[in-house]
Design a protein around this motif. Structure first.
Motif, short mmCIF file in Angstrom:
data_model
loop_
_atom_site.label_atom_id
_atom_site.label_comp_id
_atom_site.label_asym_id
_atom_site.label_seq_id
_atom_site.Cartn_x
_atom_site.Cartn_y
_atom_site.Cartn_z
N LEU A 168 -4.36 5.10 8.09
CA LEU A 168 -3.68 6.20 8.08
C LEU A 168 -2.48 6.75 9.29
CD1 LEU A 168 -5.12 6.76 4.67
CD2 LEU A 168 -2.50 5.98 4.83
N HIS A 173 0.86 -1.27 0.53
CA HIS A 173 -0.05 0.05 0.32
C HIS A 173 1.10 1.22 -0.03
CE1 HIS A 173 -4.61 -0.70 0.93
NE2 HIS A 173 -4.36 -1.82 0.29
N HIS A 174 1.95 1.52 1.24
CA HIS A 174 1.99 3.21 1.30
C HIS A 174 3.53 2.84 1.19
CE1 HIS A 174 -1.91 3.27 3.51
NE2 HIS A 174 -2.09 3.60 2.44
N GLY A 230 -8.14 7.73 -5.20
CA GLY A 230 -7.38 7.73 -4.28
C GLY A 230 -6.33 8.49 -3.47
N HIS A 231 -5.30 7.46 -3.31
CA HIS A 231 -3.91 8.99 -2.93
C HIS A 231 -4.24 9.85 -4.25
CE1 HIS A 231 -2.65 7.69 0.45
NE2 HIS A 231 -3.03 6.08 0.68
N HIS A 250 -7.11 12.16 0.97
CA HIS A 250 -5.88 12.39 1.34
C HIS A 250 -5.49 13.37 1.12
CE1 HIS A 250 -5.36 7.96 1.54
NE2 HIS A 250 -5.46 7.69 0.38
N HIS A 273 -2.05 -0.30 8.43
CA HIS A 273 -1.90 0.06 7.55
C HIS A 273 -1.22 1.77 7.86
CE1 HIS A 273 -5.24 2.42 4.58
NE2 HIS A 273 -4.76 1.29 4.00
N HIS A 310 -9.59 9.24 6.67
CA HIS A 310 -9.29 8.14 6.21
C HIS A 310 -7.28 8.48 6.58
CE1 HIS A 310 -7.57 5.15 3.56
NE2 HIS A 310 -7.46 5.69 2.33
N HIS A 326 -1.70 2.18 -4.57
CA HIS A 326 -2.92 2.74 -4.02
C HIS A 326 -1.76 4.18 -3.79
CE1 HIS A 326 -5.22 -0.11 -1.94
NE2 HIS A 326 -4.71 -0.55 -2.43
N LYS A 329 -8.69 5.37 -9.09
CA LYS A 329 -9.21 3.27 -9.04
C LYS A 329 -9.54 2.78 -10.73
CE LYS A 329 -8.04 3.88 -4.47
NZ LYS A 329 -6.74 2.97 -4.41
CU1 K7E Z 1 -6.50 5.04 0.37
CU2 K7E Z 1 -4.18 1.81 1.41
CU3 K7E Z 1 -3.88 4.27 1.58
CU4 K7E Z 1 -5.52 3.28 -1.05
S1 K7E Z 1 -5.34 3.69 1.12
S2 K7E Z 1 -6.89 4.51 -1.75
#
Ligand code: K7E
Ligand code: CUA
Length: 677
Positions: free
Chosen positions: A267, A140-141, A474-475, A426, A189, A359, A537, A496
């Protein structure tokens, strides 16, 4: 009517092109005399016209074009989601440069197909119980290592959302070197983030797990009844994993955890500058809803949204270091853990209310503001670190939670609120005091202003621009936008859905990266890039020249340790085969266009160990070593040494070969494994 408007359009387009051509000529005239000759204005115009491109398209093309043989200014490190990989993309060209295997076997690089370093990384049994070797992860990050709050180009860390694991990629050779299992958490996460000095990388749990991983912990409570005792039996954990500064490796014995209440921690981000020493973790489901419609309970998505507020967790990790040093920890499953009561009593952990079901949590470049954005709430809530500090020092609490953790007064710590739009997730930052927040439901990116010292109070916390993206972002990532050295310039929207943005390649559409130029007052969409390899992500974007990767390994270097391997050989003259009962051990040299030795004899049941050294010192002179039917495939870069082990499980002759077209005699680069009955 149609014909009329069509030709009108064409005429208009012609006029636009005329204006564009004049402007372009002016630019070229003003520019250096060394400007590349590309066949003249007329042909550019006619090509563009033939292809049906508008002047705006031409501007986009010029903004993103990186001429053949030239390099991109930035590199984007993007997670590969449930492909378990990490991808490297050039910006602004949006070309995929490299895929790095981390949690998932990847035969091209030989990762997980025999070579020692990947075997070590991938084949470690799960310490909390599980299959002998996990075959996937959900990356993910990513977090690039930092020095003084800036990317230093040395290492990248990435979490496995599906398990409590962290992968470490060494940017000296862009290879994963370590996959660390973090005890006491089941899924992860919060992070990875690196502290501004990379003293630690941080990961926290996602869904709370049974305390101490112990199914017996419930005492009289049977496993079937665990969820009914959720608040007592489950816990989250915030983990500070110590990093060896020389090798980038994570060291468990110097790491520690802070036990957290069983809210679902989401997060997390690192404090920096004035907030150095602190970490911030979002949570949702402080209701501790477990679902269970058949048991008469509300479904989780309903149960988890009953209260108006969840809690931002504020962890003072420098205080936690002192608490650990004072021995106020318990060792649980091989890591030092500060119990929840101790964390609450010793000033390690504080909570601050945050509007329901947030989030993202993202710390501003100066370390002074912390932006929380919350899916169901159209606002961003901006916390001031000075306010948090003041409230902690003055014990300005509105009370304590069920576990005795002090809750700071909401109004005392919030510096501003901004109405952004539907489904904010985000936030990233630029070099001019602006924040950019992704709006998932609205499929947009919104730009807004931070408060002092970035903007005067009357200009603070105002929306200044918004742009549509395609679709369901998403991000997002701005250039170095989560460091103390943000660059502005570029923003990548990580979408996405792509729906109709790319040619239809079946119902599983690629996801969609969109490059947005943020150098002017208005954001401008300049390119789409299909992502046909997992769900990225998060990503981080770094100046390409920050990273200084090797072209070749020094002779005989083992990538796992980055030092010369004791098993390396200098050339064919040192190649040998040594037989012991049940073992055939081979020292093999690899060079265009020969394996030495090229015949290995063994008996059924023998363990075969091959130490391979690619003795080449020419960039790109990579060879492969593949053994049919044995699941062995190793990539050997110039200078590299590695060791593969496998069993001679049946009689026969097996033709091993080189998998890279390395020379005119590549096809002859082969040999035999002869296994006698
Ligand atoms: Cu928003 Cu795991 Cu960072 Cu996916 S989470 S978007
Ligand atoms: Cu070596 Cu092909």
């Amino acid at each position: 009517m149609f014909t009329y408007s069509y030709s009108f359009l064409r005429k208009r387009r012609g006029l636009q092109w005329l204006a564009f051509a004049a402007a372009a000529l002016a630019v070229i005239a003003a520019g250096s005399s060394k400007a590349r000759s590309t066949g003249g204005q007329q042909s550019i115009l006619s090509i563009a016209e033939q292809r049906g491109l508008t002047p705006d398209d031409a501007v986009r093309a010029v903004k993103t074009f990186v001429p053949p043989g030239s390099h991109d200014e930035y590199l984007l490190f993007a997670s590969g989601g449930h492909s378990g990989q990490l991808h490297v993309v050039g910006v602004p060209s949006m070309r995929l440069l490299r895929t790095i295997a981390v949690f998932t076997p990847e035969p091209w690089q030989g990762y997980g197909y025999g070579a020692d370093w990947s075997e070590e990384a991938l084949n470690e049994p799960l310490i909390g119980g599980g299959p002998d070797a996990l075959r996937w992860g959900d990356s993910h990050h990513p977090a690039l290592s930092e020095t003084d709050g800036k990317y230093d180009g040395r290492f990248v860390y990435i979490n496995d959302r599906a398990h409590g694991r962290i992968g470490m990629v060494d940017l000296a050779d862009f290879r994963a070197k370590q996959v660390l299992q973090v005890p006491n958490i089941q899924t992860s996460h919060g992070g990875i983030f690196a502290t501004p000095d990379t003293k630690y990388v941080h990961i926290s749990s996602k869904i709370p797990a049974l305390k101490g991983w112990d199914a017996q912990k419930g005492g009289r409570v049977t496993v079937n009844d665990h969820l009914n005792h959720f608040p007592e039996l489950y816990r989250g954990y915030s983990t500070f994993v110590r990093v060896d500064q020389k090798t980038g490796r994570m060291v468990m014995k110097d790491s520690f955890q802070v036990e957290l209440p069983p809210y679902t921690q989401d997060l997390a981000d690192a404090g920096k500058g004035p907030s150095y020493g602190f970490a911030f973790i979002n949570s949702y489901n402080v209701e501790m809803s477990t679902g269970g419609i058949e048991q008469g309970k509300p479904p989780i998505e309903v149960g988890a949204s009953q209260l108006d507020f969840d809690y931002l967790h504020i962890v003072n990790w420098q205080r936690a270091e002192e608490v650990v040093a004072a021995g106020k920890f318990k060792e649980i499953n091989g890591i030092r853990v500060i119990p929840l009561e101790t964390a609450a009593a010793e000033g390690v952990l504080f909570l601050a209310p945050e509007p329901r079901s947030p989030h993202g949590v993202d710390v501003a470049p100066g370390g002074d503001y912390i932006t929380v954005a919350g899916k169901l709430d159209p606002h961003a809530t901006v916390y001031g670190f000075d306010l948090i500090k003041k409230a902690i020092d003055a014990k300005n609490f509105e009370g304590k939670d069920l576990y005795g953790v002090p809750i700071l007064k909401f109004d005392a710590v919030v510096a501003g609120k901004v109405e952004l739009g539907a489904g904010p997730l985000h936030t990233q930052y630029d070099n001019a005091g602006n924040a950019y927040t992704s709006l998932y439901l609205e499929s947009a990116v919104v730009k807004w202003t931070l408060g002092p010292p970035y903007h005067t109070a009357d200009q603070a916390f105002k929306v200044v621009d918004k742009i549509n993206v395609h679709y369901n972002i998403g991000h997002l990532a701005t250039a170095q936008g989560d460091t103390m050295d943000p660059q502005g310039k570029y923003l990548i929207a990580m979408n996405k859905w792509s729906i109709d943005r790319h040619a239809n390649v079946g119902p599983l559409h690629p996801q969609n990266f969109q490059l947005i130029d943020i150098s002017g007052p208005k954001m401008e969409l300049v390119a789409d890039m299909p992502i046909g390899f997992g769900e990225p992500h998060y990503a981080q974007m770094v100046k390409a020249d920050t990273i200084k990767a090797h072209e070749i390994y020094d002779p005989g270097v083992s990538p796992a340790a980055m030092t010369r391997s004791p098993n390396a050989i200098a050339g064919p003259q040192e190649a040998k085969i040594v037989r012991r009962p049940g073992v055939v051990e081979v020292w093999m040299s690899v060079v265009r266009s020969h394996f030495t030795p090229d015949i290995i004899q063994a008996k059924v049941g023998d363990r075969i160990i091959v130490h391979l050294t690619n003795i080449e010192q020419t960039p790109d002179a990579t060879h492969g070593f593949a053994v049919p039917t044995k699941n062995v495939m190793v990539s050997l870069d110039p200078g590299e040494t590695t060791t593969v082990e496998f069993k001679a499980d049946k009689a026969g002759s097996f033709s091993f070969y080189c998998t890279e077209f390395c020379s005119a005699l590549h096809l002859e680069m082969q040999g035999w494994l002869i296994v006698e009955q």
